[in-house]
Structure formats: structure tokens, C-alpha cells
Design a protein around this motif. Structure first.
Motif, PDB file in Angstrom:
ATOM      1  N   LEU A 266       0.745  -1.099   0.150  1.00  0.00           N
ATOM      2  CA  LEU A 266      -0.080  -0.049  -0.065  1.00  0.00           C
ATOM      3  C   LEU A 266       0.828   1.191  -0.067  1.00  0.00           C
ATOM      4  CD1 LEU A 266      -2.622  -1.151   2.501  1.00  0.00           C
ATOM      5  CD2 LEU A 266      -3.123  -0.600  -0.073  1.00  0.00           C
ATOM      6  N   ARG A 267       2.080   1.127   0.619  1.00  0.00           N
ATOM      7  CA  ARG A 267       2.817   2.322   0.609  1.00  0.00           C
ATOM      8  C   ARG A 267       3.621   2.692  -0.824  1.00  0.00           C
ATOM      9  NH1 ARG A 267       4.915   1.795   6.808  1.00  0.00           N
ATOM     10  NH2 ARG A 267       3.160   2.939   7.487  1.00  0.00           N
ATOM     11  N   SER A 268       3.696   1.570  -1.175  1.00  0.00           N
ATOM     12  CA  SER A 268       4.544   1.703  -2.801  1.00  0.00           C
ATOM     13  C   SER A 268       3.358   1.926  -3.840  1.00  0.00           C
ATOM     14  CB  SER A 268       5.409   0.517  -2.985  1.00  0.00           C
ATOM     15  OG  SER A 268       4.936  -0.466  -2.989  1.00  0.00           O
ATOM     16  N   ASN A 269       2.184   1.864  -3.667  1.00  0.00           N
ATOM     17  CA  ASN A 269       1.162   1.580  -4.813  1.00  0.00           C
ATOM     18  C   ASN A 269       0.026   2.576  -4.677  1.00  0.00           C
ATOM     19  OD1 ASN A 269       1.974  -0.629  -6.715  1.00  0.00           O
ATOM     20  ND2 ASN A 269       2.308  -1.437  -4.696  1.00  0.00           N
ATOM     21  N   ASP A 270      -0.181   3.575  -5.286  1.00  0.00           N
ATOM     22  CA  ASP A 270      -1.320   4.519  -5.214  1.00  0.00           C
ATOM     23  C   ASP A 270      -2.614   3.735  -5.375  1.00  0.00           C
ATOM     24  OD1 ASP A 270       0.381   6.725  -4.904  1.00  0.00           O
ATOM     25  OD2 ASP A 270       0.770   7.061  -6.935  1.00  0.00           O
ATOM     26  N   VAL A 271      -3.417   4.001  -4.664  1.00  0.00           N
ATOM     27  CA  VAL A 271      -4.812   3.732  -4.568  1.00  0.00           C
ATOM     28  C   VAL A 271      -5.842   4.881  -4.616  1.00  0.00           C
ATOM     29  CG1 VAL A 271      -6.637   2.279  -3.145  1.00  0.00           C
ATOM     30  CG2 VAL A 271      -4.298   1.605  -3.379  1.00  0.00           C
ATOM     31  N   THR A 272      -6.740   5.129  -5.264  1.00  0.00           N
ATOM     32  CA  THR A 272      -7.476   6.086  -5.538  1.00  0.00           C
ATOM     33  C   THR A 272      -8.567   6.220  -4.245  1.00  0.00           C
ATOM     34  OG1 THR A 272      -9.127   5.498  -7.061  1.00  0.00           O
ATOM     35  CG2 THR A 272      -7.119   6.644  -7.908  1.00  0.00           C
ATOM     36  N   ALA A 273      -9.039   7.372  -3.882  1.00  0.00           N
ATOM     37  CA  ALA A 273      -9.970   7.289  -3.016  1.00  0.00           C
ATOM     38  C   ALA A 273     -11.407   6.357  -3.261  1.00  0.00           C
ATOM     39  CB  ALA A 273     -10.656   8.823  -2.726  1.00  0.00           C
ATOM     40  N   GLU A 274     -11.511   6.592  -4.557  1.00  0.00           N
ATOM     41  CA  GLU A 274     -12.599   5.715  -5.155  1.00  0.00           C
ATOM     42  C   GLU A 274     -12.245   4.072  -5.283  1.00  0.00           C
ATOM     43  OE1 GLU A 274     -15.277   4.631  -9.380  1.00  0.00           O
ATOM     44  OE2 GLU A 274     -13.870   6.625  -9.182  1.00  0.00           O
ATOM     45  N   GLU A 275     -11.235   3.802  -5.630  1.00  0.00           N
ATOM     46  CA  GLU A 275     -10.621   2.531  -5.290  1.00  0.00           C
ATOM     47  C   GLU A 275     -10.811   2.030  -3.766  1.00  0.00           C
ATOM     48  OE1 GLU A 275      -7.584   2.008  -9.022  1.00  0.00           O
ATOM     49  OE2 GLU A 275      -6.926   2.873  -7.299  1.00  0.00           O
ATOM     50  N   ALA A 276     -10.213   2.783  -3.010  1.00  0.00           N
ATOM     51  CA  ALA A 276     -10.185   2.577  -1.483  1.00  0.00           C
ATOM     52  C   ALA A 276     -11.599   2.357  -0.935  1.00  0.00           C
ATOM     53  CB  ALA A 276      -9.521   3.536  -0.864  1.00  0.00           C
ATOM     54  N   ASN A 277     -12.464   3.041  -1.216  1.00  0.00           N
ATOM     55  CA  ASN A 277     -13.828   2.863  -1.028  1.00  0.00           C
ATOM     56  C   ASN A 277     -14.443   1.551  -1.462  1.00  0.00           C
ATOM     57  OD1 ASN A 277     -14.174   5.150   0.656  1.00  0.00           O
ATOM     58  ND2 ASN A 277     -14.655   6.712  -0.877  1.00  0.00           N
ATOM     59  N   GLN A 278     -14.106   1.273  -2.703  1.00  0.00           N
ATOM     60  CA  GLN A 278     -14.786   0.005  -3.329  1.00  0.00           C
ATOM     61  C   GLN A 278     -14.078  -1.137  -2.492  1.00  0.00           C
ATOM     62  OE1 GLN A 278     -13.887   0.121  -7.680  1.00  0.00           O
ATOM     63  NE2 GLN A 278     -14.899   1.788  -7.874  1.00  0.00           N
TER      64      GLN A 278
END
Length: 137
Positions: free
Chosen positions: A51-63
Motif C-alpha cells: 500500500l505504501r508503494s502503490n497508489d490507491v485512489t479514494a474511489e478504489e479505496a472505498n470500493q
């Protein structure tokens, strides 16, 4: 098959965390939840590293959080403390949530009799979890 499914369950919960659905969730929200969980520290570390080395968008995180909550609801509804307390339908529901979550993050999940392996889009192994020794906590 039971050991594989329980490994998937714990890999899923471990790798993606358990988090209440909040607006604009981030990787940090998932990491905070993992740190406060009772999961083994080596599993938490693998998830944190990803998780620290890969971006997760807010939309992806919520999904992802929605799928995690769905999987956790299956376990909670059964009151499961071991894989033996989950029905075949429960296991299939959890596997469906894991598959959906992995797809959101462009991760492939491979299950063998000995381990569950998560690979990124480039084929790089991002996490590995054994299929044995993963009891529900």
C-alpha cells in the motif's frame, strides 16, 4: 479446499484490511486498520509495503473497503472462529469478494495447495500467504 478458502479469507482481510466505509478513504486508512488489528505482524507488513508503494485512489479505496466489509459481514454473520464454522456458500462469497477486490487493484490471485500468491499487473509477487496455519482470530 477448506484450507485454501480460509487462507483466501485471511489473505483478503490481511492484505486489504478491515475498515468502515468513509468518504475519501486512502491507503493510510487501510494501513491504520491493519496496524490496529490482531493479524500477525508479518502479514500486516506485507500489506503495508504494498500500500505504501502503490497508489490507491479514494474511489478504489472505498470500493475495496466495501468488498472487505462484505466479506467480514459473512464471517460475522456466522460468528466464525474457525474455517469449520463457515459454510461452502460462505467461503464462495468470501472468494468472490477477494476476486473483486483484486480486480480493482489490478492484482492477480493464484491459489495452490501450499500458498496464496498476489501478483501485480507486471507479474511481480506483491504478497504470499501460506494455506496452512491461518486460524480465524
Amino acid at each position: 479446499m477448506k484450507k485454501i478458502i480460509v487462507s483466501l479469507l485471511f489473505a483478503f482481510v490481511l492484505f486489504f484490511g478491515v475498515q468502515a466505509n468513509v468518504a475519501a478513504a486512502t491507503e493510510n486508512d487501510i494501513i491504520k486498520t491493519l496496524v490496529s488489528s490482531s493479524l500477525p505482524s508479518n502479514y500486516v507488513q506485507q500489506a503495508k509495503n504494498y500500500l505504501r508503494s502503490n497508489d490507491v485512489t479514494a474511489e478504489e479505496a472505498n470500493q475495496v473497503i466495501d468488498h472487505i466489509n462484505n466479506a467480514q459481514a459473512v464471517v460475522n454473520a456466522r460468528g466464525a472462529k474457525s474455517v469449520n464454522q463457515l459454510t461452502k456458500a460462505d467461503k464462495q462469497a468470501i472468494l468472490a469478494e477477494l476476486t473483486a477486490t483484486a480486480a480493482i487493484l489490478d492484482i492477480t490471485v493464484t491459489v495452490t495447495s501450499k500458498r496464496v500468491v498476489f501478483n501485480d499487473a507486471n507479474g511481480t509477487v506483491v504478497a504470499t500467504f501460506p494455506t496452512k496455519g491461518n486460524g480465524v482470530k
